[in-house]
Structures are given as C-alpha cells and as structure tokens.
Scaffold this motif. Structure first.
Motif, PDB file in Angstrom:
ATOM      1  N   ASP A  84       0.885  -1.027   0.068  1.00 22.15           N
ATOM      2  CA  ASP A  84      -0.007   0.066   0.261  1.00 22.15           C
ATOM      3  C   ASP A  84       0.998   1.220   0.067  1.00 22.15           C
ATOM      4  OD1 ASP A  84      -1.636   2.121   0.524  1.00 22.15           O
ATOM      5  OD2 ASP A  84      -2.931   1.012   1.906  1.00 22.15           O
ATOM      6  N   PRO A  85       0.878   2.026  -1.061  1.00 20.24           N
ATOM      7  CA  PRO A  85       1.668   3.247  -1.023  1.00 20.24           C
ATOM      8  C   PRO A  85       1.521   4.235   0.142  1.00 20.24           C
ATOM      9  CG  PRO A  85       0.058   3.288  -2.752  1.00 20.24           C
ATOM     10  CD  PRO A  85      -0.244   2.019  -2.252  1.00 20.24           C
ATOM     11  N   HIS A  86       0.506   4.029   0.863  1.00 14.32           N
ATOM     12  CA  HIS A  86       0.419   4.846   2.053  1.00 14.32           C
ATOM     13  C   HIS A  86       1.320   4.327   3.166  1.00 14.32           C
ATOM     14  CE1 HIS A  86      -3.606   5.757   0.189  1.00 14.32           C
ATOM     15  NE2 HIS A  86      -3.425   6.726   0.678  1.00 14.32           N
ATOM     16  N   GLY A  87       1.621   3.128   3.311  1.00 18.23           N
ATOM     17  CA  GLY A  87       2.613   2.573   3.948  1.00 18.23           C
ATOM     18  C   GLY A  87       3.973   2.837   3.810  1.00 18.23           C
ATOM     19  N   VAL A  88       4.272   3.509   2.699  1.00 19.38           N
ATOM     20  CA  VAL A  88       5.776   4.001   2.480  1.00 19.38           C
ATOM     21  C   VAL A  88       6.105   5.369   2.728  1.00 19.38           C
ATOM     22  CG1 VAL A  88       7.470   3.872   0.579  1.00 19.38           C
ATOM     23  CG2 VAL A  88       5.861   2.071   0.545  1.00 19.38           C
ATOM     24  N   VAL A  89       6.622   5.719   3.862  1.00 20.44           N
ATOM     25  CA  VAL A  89       6.791   6.766   4.421  1.00 20.44           C
ATOM     26  C   VAL A  89       8.230   7.158   3.854  1.00 20.44           C
ATOM     27  CG1 VAL A  89       7.359   8.250   6.438  1.00 20.44           C
ATOM     28  CG2 VAL A  89       5.610   6.436   6.260  1.00 20.44           C
ATOM     29  N   LEU A  90       8.442   8.311   3.364  1.00 21.06           N
ATOM     30  CA  LEU A  90       9.541   9.090   2.794  1.00 21.06           C
ATOM     31  C   LEU A  90      10.084  10.267   3.323  1.00 21.06           C
ATOM     32  CD1 LEU A  90       8.329   8.161  -0.860  1.00 21.06           C
ATOM     33  CD2 LEU A  90      10.049   6.931   0.329  1.00 21.06           C
ATOM     34  N   ALA A  91      11.363  10.618   3.215  1.00 18.03           N
ATOM     35  CA  ALA A  91      11.963  11.839   3.855  1.00 18.03           C
ATOM     36  C   ALA A  91      12.495  12.358   2.592  1.00 18.03           C
ATOM     37  CB  ALA A  91      12.825  11.443   4.819  1.00 18.03           C
ATOM     38  N   LEU A  92      12.309  13.373   2.309  1.00 24.37           N
ATOM     39  CA  LEU A  92      12.870  14.106   1.340  1.00 24.37           C
ATOM     40  C   LEU A  92      13.714  15.269   1.587  1.00 24.37           C
ATOM     41  CD1 LEU A  92      10.241  12.674   0.193  1.00 24.37           C
ATOM     42  CD2 LEU A  92      10.620  14.262  -1.768  1.00 24.37           C
ATOM     43  N   ASP A  93      14.777  15.738   0.811  1.00 21.27           N
ATOM     44  CA  ASP A  93      15.688  16.951   1.324  1.00 21.27           C
ATOM     45  C   ASP A  93      15.752  17.657  -0.119  1.00 21.27           C
ATOM     46  OD1 ASP A  93      17.222  18.773   2.063  1.00 21.27           O
ATOM     47  OD2 ASP A  93      19.008  17.662   2.774  1.00 21.27           O
ATOM     48  N   GLY A  94      14.664  18.590  -0.434  1.00 19.24           N
ATOM     49  CA  GLY A  94      14.526  19.119  -1.491  1.00 19.24           C
ATOM     50  C   GLY A  94      13.984  18.034  -2.431  1.00 19.24           C
ATOM     51  N   ASP A  95      14.685  17.837  -3.488  1.00 20.87           N
ATOM     52  CA  ASP A  95      14.325  16.711  -4.589  1.00 20.87           C
ATOM     53  C   ASP A  95      14.936  15.332  -4.339  1.00 20.87           C
ATOM     54  OD1 ASP A  95      12.544  18.508  -5.936  1.00 20.87           O
ATOM     55  OD2 ASP A  95      14.047  19.038  -7.303  1.00 20.87           O
ATOM     56  N   THR A  96      15.860  15.358  -3.273  1.00 20.48           N
ATOM     57  CA  THR A  96      16.840  14.150  -2.706  1.00 20.48           C
ATOM     58  C   THR A  96      15.862  13.282  -1.774  1.00 20.48           C
ATOM     59  OG1 THR A  96      18.755  15.350  -3.038  1.00 20.48           O
ATOM     60  CG2 THR A  96      18.648  13.274  -1.791  1.00 20.48           C
ATOM     61  N   TRP A  97      15.663  11.999  -2.313  1.00 18.38           N
ATOM     62  CA  TRP A  97      14.944  11.224  -1.511  1.00 18.38           C
ATOM     63  C   TRP A  97      15.962  10.576  -0.536  1.00 18.38           C
ATOM     64  CZ3 TRP A  97      10.749   7.525  -3.560  1.00 18.38           C
ATOM     65  CH2 TRP A  97       9.865   8.096  -4.300  1.00 18.38           C
ATOM     66  N   CYS A  98      15.906  10.793   0.886  1.00 17.07           N
ATOM     67  CA  CYS A  98      16.996  10.501   1.718  1.00 17.07           C
ATOM     68  C   CYS A  98      16.609   9.625   2.750  1.00 17.07           C
ATOM     69  CB  CYS A  98      17.624  11.788   2.481  1.00 17.07           C
ATOM     70  SG  CYS A  98      16.436  12.812   3.180  1.00 17.07           S
ATOM     71  N   GLY A  99      15.284   9.026   3.103  1.00 14.47           N
ATOM     72  CA  GLY A  99      14.973   7.930   3.762  1.00 14.47           C
ATOM     73  C   GLY A  99      13.625   7.272   3.445  1.00 14.47           C
ATOM     74  N   LEU A 100      13.498   6.082   4.035  1.00 19.57           N
ATOM     75  CA  LEU A 100      12.118   5.383   3.628  1.00 19.57           C
ATOM     76  C   LEU A 100      12.058   4.509   5.092  1.00 19.57           C
ATOM     77  CD1 LEU A 100      12.303   2.310   2.066  1.00 19.57           C
ATOM     78  CD2 LEU A 100      14.353   3.567   2.257  1.00 19.57           C
ATOM     79  N   ALA A 101      10.585   4.420   5.325  1.00 19.27           N
ATOM     80  CA  ALA A 101      10.314   3.405   6.326  1.00 19.27           C
ATOM     81  C   ALA A 101       9.091   2.671   5.462  1.00 19.27           C
ATOM     82  CB  ALA A 101       9.780   4.225   7.773  1.00 19.27           C
ATOM     83  N   ALA A 102       9.048   1.618   5.005  1.00 19.16           N
ATOM     84  CA  ALA A 102       8.267   1.053   4.481  1.00 19.16           C
ATOM     85  C   ALA A 102       7.376   0.090   5.135  1.00 19.16           C
ATOM     86  CB  ALA A 102       8.927   0.276   3.042  1.00 19.16           C
ATOM     87  N   SER A 103       6.026  -0.012   5.136  1.00 19.46           N
ATOM     88  CA  SER A 103       5.442  -0.981   5.877  1.00 19.46           C
ATOM     89  C   SER A 103       4.567  -1.909   4.897  1.00 19.46           C
ATOM     90  CB  SER A 103       4.608  -0.355   7.190  1.00 19.46           C
ATOM     91  OG  SER A 103       5.618   0.152   8.013  1.00 19.46           O
ATOM     92  N   SER A 104       4.227  -2.958   5.317  1.00 18.40           N
ATOM     93  CA  SER A 104       3.268  -3.642   4.291  1.00 18.40           C
ATOM     94  C   SER A 104       1.988  -3.971   5.395  1.00 18.40           C
ATOM     95  CB  SER A 104       3.864  -4.921   3.875  1.00 18.40           C
ATOM     96  OG  SER A 104       4.108  -5.870   4.802  1.00 18.40           O
ATOM     97  N   ASP A 105       0.843  -4.082   4.681  1.00 17.95           N
ATOM     98  CA  ASP A 105      -0.342  -4.315   5.178  1.00 17.95           C
ATOM     99  C   ASP A 105      -1.138  -5.847   5.455  1.00 17.95           C
ATOM    100  OD1 ASP A 105      -3.332  -4.260   5.824  1.00 17.95           O
ATOM    101  OD2 ASP A 105      -3.907  -3.137   4.278  1.00 17.95           O
TER     102      ASP A 105
END
Length: 174
Positions: A84-105
């Motif tokens: 579920d794309p709602h379960g994929v938390v992302l951290a962005l620094d400007g346009d740079t994807w710098c972190g993720l916390a991906a959870s599955s349902d």
C-alpha cells in the motif's frame, strides 16, 4: 549456521505518538519533507527512486547479500496484495530522497510489518528514522491493527535499539 533473527512487535494501542512528535518537528524544522508514496504518486519513476533508495540503505544490513534486481523488487515488494503506497513513508531533502520506512498491510492477520527503515548516510543523526517510523505506526492505526512487527539481523544493533526506544518488545510468531 542459521541466523537467530530478532523479532520485535509494538502494541499500537499503547503507543504514545506525542512522546516522539519532537522528532517529526525537528525534521520538518530542518527543511526535510515527510510524506508517503501515495501522496507523491505511485508512479514508475517514483517506484524506481524507491528501489534505488531501498537498495542503497539495505547495503548497511549485516549479511544482507546481493539486493534484488529492479524487476524482482517490483514483483516481490510492490506488486503484492500487502503493498500500500500509504505505508511507504519517505523523507525528502529538496528533490533528494534521503530516507524510507516501508510497511506492508497484513490487517487480515492483525498486524502491519515494518519491512525496511533506512536513511542515506549523509542524512543520518537527525532523528529521521524515528520520525518516519512514527508516521509508519500511523499507517498501522489507519489499517486498524493492534500490532506492528519487524525483524532484524542480531548484529543490527542501531535498528534494534531504535525500535526498543519506540516500545517494540521481543516477540515470537510463526
């Protein structure tokens, strides 16, 4: 010799998100944007960026081995009923994807699984992992489940400690 994986579980109903809100605020105050793949758009370009970020962060997992190819990643992680794309938390620094916390349902089984939490080396030490995990726990609340599960290599001390700080406890399950 088989690995004795560390299995952890969080009781979502007893979790005090407000206690950890300063981590989220600190990240936002530093100009980092916390969002989800659903909010950004679950597009082929974003899936590729997610793959690249996950691959880079996974290299730090002890004994991880070779990461999936992009096609394997899509078929095993994204094109499955628990994605579920709602379960994929992302951290962005400007346009740079710098972190993720991906959870599955896995709500039919009463839990969500935090599959992966990672931060690019240059962005570590800012509380991003905890901030993203907090939002990931919110995904579990949205799914209506009482538990979040995660599994770690026993040598991944930093990840285990971070989860314990959030209230995860040792657990056993099939």
């Amino acid at each position: 010799m088989p690995i004795d994986w560390v299995r952890l579980e969080l009781d979502v109903t007893a979790f005090d998100a407000a206690r950890f809100e300063p981590y989220v605020r600190r990240c936002r105050d530093a100009g980092l944007h916390l969002t989800t793949l659903a909010e950004l758009g679950d597009t082929p370009r974003h899936r590729r960026a997610l793959y690249d970020l996950n691959k880079e962060c996974s290299a730090d997992i002890p004994e991880r081995g070779e990461f999936h190819t992009y096609d394997e990643y899509v078929s095993r992680r994204l094109e499955v009923p628990s994605f579920d794309p709602h379960g994929v938390v992302l951290a962005l620094d400007g346009d740079t994807w710098c972190g993720l916390a991906a959870s599955s349902d896995h709500r039919a089984r009463g839990f969500v699984v935090n599959e992966m939490t990672g931060v690019r080396a240059g962005h570590r030490g800012r509380g991003l992992s905890i901030a993203m995990k907090i939002l990931g726990i919110g995904f579990a609340v949205r799914c209506g489940v009482p538990r979040v599960r995660t599994v770690h290599h026993p040598a991944n001390h930093a990840a285990i400690e971070m989860n314990r700080r959030l209230g995860y406890v040792d657990a056993t399950w099939d």
